[in-house]
Scaffold this active site. Structure first.
Site, PDB file in Angstrom:
ATOM      1  N   HIS A 299     -42.934 -34.778  97.668  1.00 31.97           N
ATOM      2  CA  HIS A 299     -41.848 -35.701  97.279  1.00 31.97           C
ATOM      3  C   HIS A 299     -42.024 -37.020  98.044  1.00 31.97           C
ATOM      4  O   HIS A 299     -43.060 -37.654  97.908  1.00 31.97           O
ATOM      5  CB  HIS A 299     -40.512 -35.002  97.539  1.00 31.97           C
ATOM      6  CG  HIS A 299     -39.296 -35.672  96.963  1.00 31.97           C
ATOM      7  ND1 HIS A 299     -39.323 -36.717  96.088  1.00 31.97           N
ATOM      8  CD2 HIS A 299     -37.973 -35.409  97.177  1.00 31.97           C
ATOM      9  CE1 HIS A 299     -38.084 -37.072  95.768  1.00 31.97           C
ATOM     10  NE2 HIS A 299     -37.239 -36.297  96.421  1.00 31.97           N
ATOM     11  N   HIS A 338     -46.559 -36.768  88.193  1.00 31.91           N
ATOM     12  CA  HIS A 338     -45.101 -36.845  88.267  1.00 31.91           C
ATOM     13  C   HIS A 338     -44.517 -35.852  87.275  1.00 31.91           C
ATOM     14  O   HIS A 338     -45.058 -35.642  86.194  1.00 31.91           O
ATOM     15  CB  HIS A 338     -44.612 -38.263  87.918  1.00 31.91           C
ATOM     16  CG  HIS A 338     -43.235 -38.539  88.431  1.00 31.91           C
ATOM     17  ND1 HIS A 338     -42.114 -38.127  87.772  1.00 31.91           N
ATOM     18  CD2 HIS A 338     -42.830 -39.145  89.563  1.00 31.91           C
ATOM     19  CE1 HIS A 338     -41.052 -38.497  88.470  1.00 31.91           C
ATOM     20  NE2 HIS A 338     -41.446 -39.120  89.562  1.00 31.91           N
ATOM     21  N   ASP A 394     -45.522 -43.579  94.954  1.00 28.56           N
ATOM     22  CA  ASP A 394     -46.030 -43.432  96.327  1.00 28.56           C
ATOM     23  C   ASP A 394     -47.451 -43.921  96.495  1.00 28.56           C
ATOM     24  O   ASP A 394     -47.922 -44.085  97.618  1.00 28.56           O
ATOM     25  CB  ASP A 394     -45.934 -41.960  96.742  1.00 28.56           C
ATOM     26  CG  ASP A 394     -44.490 -41.538  96.918  1.00 28.56           C
ATOM     27  OD1 ASP A 394     -44.063 -40.561  96.276  1.00 28.56           O
ATOM     28  OD2 ASP A 394     -43.774 -42.233  97.662  1.00 28.56           O
TER      29      ASP A 394
HETATM   30  C1  SDX Z   1     -41.906 -38.627  94.154  1.00 27.09           C
HETATM   31  O1  SDX Z   1     -39.015 -36.362  90.885  1.00 27.09           O
HETATM   32  C2  SDX Z   1     -39.027 -37.605  91.217  1.00 27.09           C
HETATM   33  O2  SDX Z   1     -38.474 -38.455  90.556  1.00 27.09           O
HETATM   34  C3  SDX Z   1     -39.727 -37.908  92.543  1.00 27.09           C
HETATM   35  C4  SDX Z   1     -39.915 -39.383  92.860  1.00 27.09           C
HETATM   36  C5  SDX Z   1     -38.591 -40.045  93.163  1.00 27.09           C
HETATM   37  O3  SDX Z   1     -38.550 -41.274  93.029  1.00 27.09           O
HETATM   38  O4  SDX Z   1     -37.656 -39.326  93.634  1.00 27.09           O
HETATM   39  O5  SDX Z   1     -40.533 -40.041  91.781  1.00 27.09           O
HETATM   40  C6  SDX Z   1     -40.784 -39.561  94.103  1.00 27.09           C
HETATM   41  O6  SDX Z   1     -41.771 -37.582  94.734  1.00 27.09           O
HETATM   42  C7  SDX Z   1     -43.181 -38.969  93.423  1.00 27.09           C
HETATM   43  C8  SDX Z   1     -44.224 -37.806  93.483  1.00 27.09           C
HETATM   44  C9  SDX Z   1     -44.961 -37.915  94.810  1.00 27.09           C
HETATM   45  N1  SDX Z   1     -45.799 -36.719  95.030  1.00 27.09           N
HETATM   46  C10 SDX Z   1     -47.141 -36.813  95.006  1.00 27.09           C
HETATM   47  O7  SDX Z   1     -47.784 -37.838  94.751  1.00 27.09           O
HETATM   48  C11 SDX Z   1     -47.854 -35.523  95.398  1.00 27.09           C
HETATM   49  C12 SDX Z   1     -48.989 -35.264  94.411  1.00 27.09           C
HETATM   50  N2  SDX Z   1     -48.376 -34.981  93.112  1.00 27.09           N
HETATM   51  C13 SDX Z   1     -48.204 -33.604  92.735  1.00 27.09           C
HETATM   52  O8  SDX Z   1     -47.961 -32.718  93.764  1.00 27.09           O
HETATM   53  C14 SDX Z   1     -47.425 -33.415  91.431  1.00 27.09           C
HETATM   54  O9  SDX Z   1     -47.939 -34.292  90.518  1.00 27.09           O
HETATM   55  C15 SDX Z   1     -45.917 -33.535  91.458  1.00 27.09           C
HETATM   56  C16 SDX Z   1     -45.306 -32.633  92.461  1.00 27.09           C
HETATM   57  C17 SDX Z   1     -45.504 -34.940  91.719  1.00 27.09           C
HETATM   58  C18 SDX Z   1     -45.410 -33.124  90.067  1.00 27.09           C
HETATM   59  O10 SDX Z   1     -45.825 -31.845  89.870  1.00 27.09           O
HETATM   60  P1  SDX Z   1     -45.385 -30.992  88.562  1.00 27.09           P
HETATM   61  O11 SDX Z   1     -44.747 -31.836  87.542  1.00 27.09           O
HETATM   62  O12 SDX Z   1     -44.646 -29.803  89.040  1.00 27.09           O
HETATM   63  O13 SDX Z   1     -46.740 -30.610  87.961  1.00 27.09           O
HETATM   64  P2  SDX Z   1     -47.598 -29.386  88.432  1.00 27.09           P
HETATM   65  O14 SDX Z   1     -47.632 -29.347  89.952  1.00 27.09           O
HETATM   66  O15 SDX Z   1     -47.139 -28.191  87.691  1.00 27.09           O
HETATM   67  O16 SDX Z   1     -49.070 -29.822  87.958  1.00 27.09           O
HETATM   68  C19 SDX Z   1     -49.417 -29.761  86.577  1.00 27.09           C
HETATM   69  C20 SDX Z   1     -50.933 -29.751  86.585  1.00 27.09           C
HETATM   70  C21 SDX Z   1     -51.516 -28.677  87.504  1.00 27.09           C
HETATM   71  O17 SDX Z   1     -52.815 -28.389  87.016  1.00 27.09           O
HETATM   72  P3  SDX Z   1     -52.974 -27.012  86.099  1.00 27.09           P
HETATM   73  O18 SDX Z   1     -52.609 -25.866  87.022  1.00 27.09           O
HETATM   74  O19 SDX Z   1     -52.025 -27.190  84.926  1.00 27.09           O
HETATM   75  O20 SDX Z   1     -54.429 -27.046  85.706  1.00 27.09           O
HETATM   76  O21 SDX Z   1     -51.426 -31.005  87.109  1.00 27.09           O
HETATM   77  C22 SDX Z   1     -52.127 -30.769  88.329  1.00 27.09           C
HETATM   78  C23 SDX Z   1     -51.713 -29.390  88.825  1.00 27.09           C
HETATM   79  O22 SDX Z   1     -52.745 -28.831  89.607  1.00 27.09           O
HETATM   80  N3  SDX Z   1     -51.694 -31.809  89.255  1.00 27.09           N
HETATM   81  C24 SDX Z   1     -52.496 -32.443  90.096  1.00 27.09           C
HETATM   82  C25 SDX Z   1     -51.696 -33.379  90.749  1.00 27.09           C
HETATM   83  N4  SDX Z   1     -50.440 -33.279  90.306  1.00 27.09           N
HETATM   84  C26 SDX Z   1     -50.427 -32.295  89.374  1.00 27.09           C
HETATM   85  N5  SDX Z   1     -53.814 -32.290  90.347  1.00 27.09           N
HETATM   86  C27 SDX Z   1     -54.332 -33.123  91.280  1.00 27.09           C
HETATM   87  N6  SDX Z   1     -53.623 -34.072  91.950  1.00 27.09           N
HETATM   88  C28 SDX Z   1     -52.301 -34.209  91.711  1.00 27.09           C
HETATM   89  N7  SDX Z   1     -51.625 -35.131  92.364  1.00 27.09           N
END
Ligand code: SDX
Length: 460
Positions: A299, A338, A394
């Site tokens: 997050h 996201h 971020d």
């Molecule tokens: C913020 O919710 C909000 O609004 C949050 C926010 C706010 O203003 O409050 O916008 C702020 O928290 C932004 C997000 C910051 N976090 C990151 O940058 C951390 C990296 N991102 C991920 O951890 C992820 O993308 C999330 C947590 C942000 C979202 O995850 P989801 O929607 O739960 O998606 P998921 O984890 O189920 O992933 C779906 C697929 C998976 O692959 P498969 O298993 O389907 O093959 O996408 C892949 C994941 O492995 N994936 C990534 C990835 N994010 C998702 N792979 C590599 N790098 C990534 N960053």
């Protein structure tokens, strides 16, 4: 001076679920389709009519679907709330497919370009843009509540020098609840308002003092002559000068960053604010829980992790190898992806523009060049395109904070400063929403059936 009355109910007219298609309004000639689902339970052959409102069904309407009178009835199952609306809200609208983000209906692009953070905070909390008189009163109130009780400094001094400032921030926000016992009168609008002003005003002081403690520097107290964001720079970086003069360009860049972080509908930390706030605890304790949620690397902690990731990659030539590790799921590409945006995060676009302005003052930053190259390579790669992974808020914010000389550990704390008005508006909307009560989800029990106690000597 009359300020806008605080919104007394967040529900307003029923709004469409975020991202749902616009309602189709049948012409006179056509018969309006029934706004309902007809569900047949194949286990019993019975059919049910479930109303559809604002693109949703009410989960409790499922409980009538039973296999026999003893049956508890159907529940919906949605771990991590991938497809569950927890509330009706009038604060922030996001269309993840179109990359739209609006606070109270105003596009963030316009607020970032023409507004200020305190003006945006007023909008998010009150629901309307302030008049000059209302903004002056709001600014006066916040400016004159930036000091914290000196005992908080004794609490801060108890932390190790290398304590993460986010841990200090979460702790001292919670501690504020002990200095304002009236805050538990959460049904009193005037009491709520005073606590919201205090939290917006004091968040930067707690954040800056946490940083100063970690550097062994004396605390730089608030300067009421400075703007909100100018005062953040003052409390963070003032040294021997009689009066700190913030660089106007950097002050503006920080103000825009706070605007872009001000709210984001039902994200993890807003959900924590609402869930904890629903127990009717004071807002300081609820916001400490929200800040704790934001601390997580998935997050608000992601901006810190982006810098650490770029440091680990080290140079442009190592980017392809790192991308390979991402695709084998050994590591995540921090700052990408996201839950809602399956397109470019509109905030990232604006932050990238701000980055260019900042580097005109601070000088080009090799990390930015590496980040731009990482983004370019990722957006050409089918893995990221197929997973709809684009830069989020971020990805670039950390690079700017680094250029503004904030230490990496301070990045999530800066995020928390910007998000404070959003958390408070979500909290207030929860409390004034007649549909809301204490949050208490159900579960699907998958544990052991009944079994009897076994004396220890008989256990294997
Ligand atoms: C913020 O919710 C909000 O609004 C949050 C926010 C706010 O203003 O409050 O916008 C702020 O928290 C932004 C997000 C910051 N976090 C990151 O940058 C951390 C990296 N991102 C991920 O951890 C992820 O993308 C999330 C947590 C942000 C979202 O995850 P989801 O929607 O739960 O998606 P998921 O984890 O189920 O992933 C779906 C697929 C998976 O692959 P498969 O298993 O389907 O093959 O996408 C892949 C994941 O492995 N994936 C990534 C990835 N994010 C998702 N792979 C590599 N790098 C990534 N960053």
């Amino acid at each position: 001076m009359a300020k806008h009355p605080l919104p007394t109910t967040g529900t307003g007219m029923g709004k469409k679920a975020a991202g749902s298609p616009p309602a189709t309004f049948p012409s006179e000639a056509t018969v309006a389709p029934k706004q309902s689902l007809s569900i047949t339970d194949n286990r019993t052959g019975k059919t049910y009519e479930i109303p559809v409102k604002d693109g949703t069904i009410h989960a409790t309407d499922l409980r009538q679907i039973k296999t026999d009178p003893e049956d508890f009835g159907l529940m919906s199952y949605d771990p991590a709330f991938n497809n569950t609306a927890s509330c009706r809200s009038a604060i922030t609208f996001i269309d993840g497919d179109k990359g739209i983000l609006r606070y109270r209906g105003y596009p963030i692009e316009q607020l970032a370009e023409r507004g200020t953070f305190l003006e945006t905070a007023y909008l998010i909390v009150h629901g309307e843009l302030p008049t000059t008189a209302q903004l002056d009163e709001w600014t006066h109130n916040i400016t004159h509540h930036t000091f914290i009780h000196e005992n908080i400094l004794k609490l801060m001094d108890g932390f190790r020098y290398d304590a993460h400032p986010m841990g200090v921030f979460v702790s001292t926000v919670a501690a504020l609840s002990t200095f304002y016992p009236e805050a538990n009168q959460i049904r009193n609008p005037e009491v709520r308002y005073r606590q919201m002003v205090r939290l917006i005003a004091k968040s930067p002081t707690l954040a800056a003092f946490a940083y100063r403690h970690s550097t062994g520097m004396p605390y730089a107290y608030p300067d009421n002559d400075l703007s909100y964001s100018g005062n953040v720079l003052n409390m963070m970086f003032k040294t021997t000068e009689a009066k700190y003069q913030p660089n106007k360009m950097l002050e503006h860049a920080l103000d825009v960053l706070f605007i872009l972080h001000a709210d984001h509908e039902q994200n993890c930390s807003a959900n924590a604010m609402r869930s904890v706030g629903s127990s009717e605890v004071d807002p300081y304790s609820a916001m400490a829980a929200a800040a704790a949620a934001l601390y997580g690397p998935l997050h608000g902690g992601a901006n810190e992790q982006v810098l650490r990731m770029l440091g680990e990659i080290g140079s442009m030539k190592n980017i392809p190898d790192y991308i390979k590790r991402v695709k084998t799921k050994e590591v995540k590409l921090m700052g990408f992806g996201h839950r809602i945006y399956k397109n470019y995060d509109p905030r990232a676009k604006i932050i990238k523009q701000v980055a260019d302005e900042v580097f005109e003052v601070t000088g080009k930053n090799p990390l930015l060049e590496m980040a731009v190259e990482l983004e370019r390579i990722a957006l050409q790669d089918d893995y990221f395109v197929s997973h709809k992974l684009y830069p989020n808020v971020d990805f670039y914010s950390g690079i700017i904070y680094e250029a503004l000389r904030f230490p990496v550990a301070m990045f999530p704390v800066l995020f928390a400063i910007g998000r404070t008005p959003g958390w408070l508006a979500q909290w207030q909307e929860l409390l004034t929403d007649p549909e809301q009560k204490i949050a208490r989800p159900r579960q699907v029990y998958v544990g052991s059936e009944k079994r009897d106690y076994v004396p220890i000597e008989k256990r294997r």
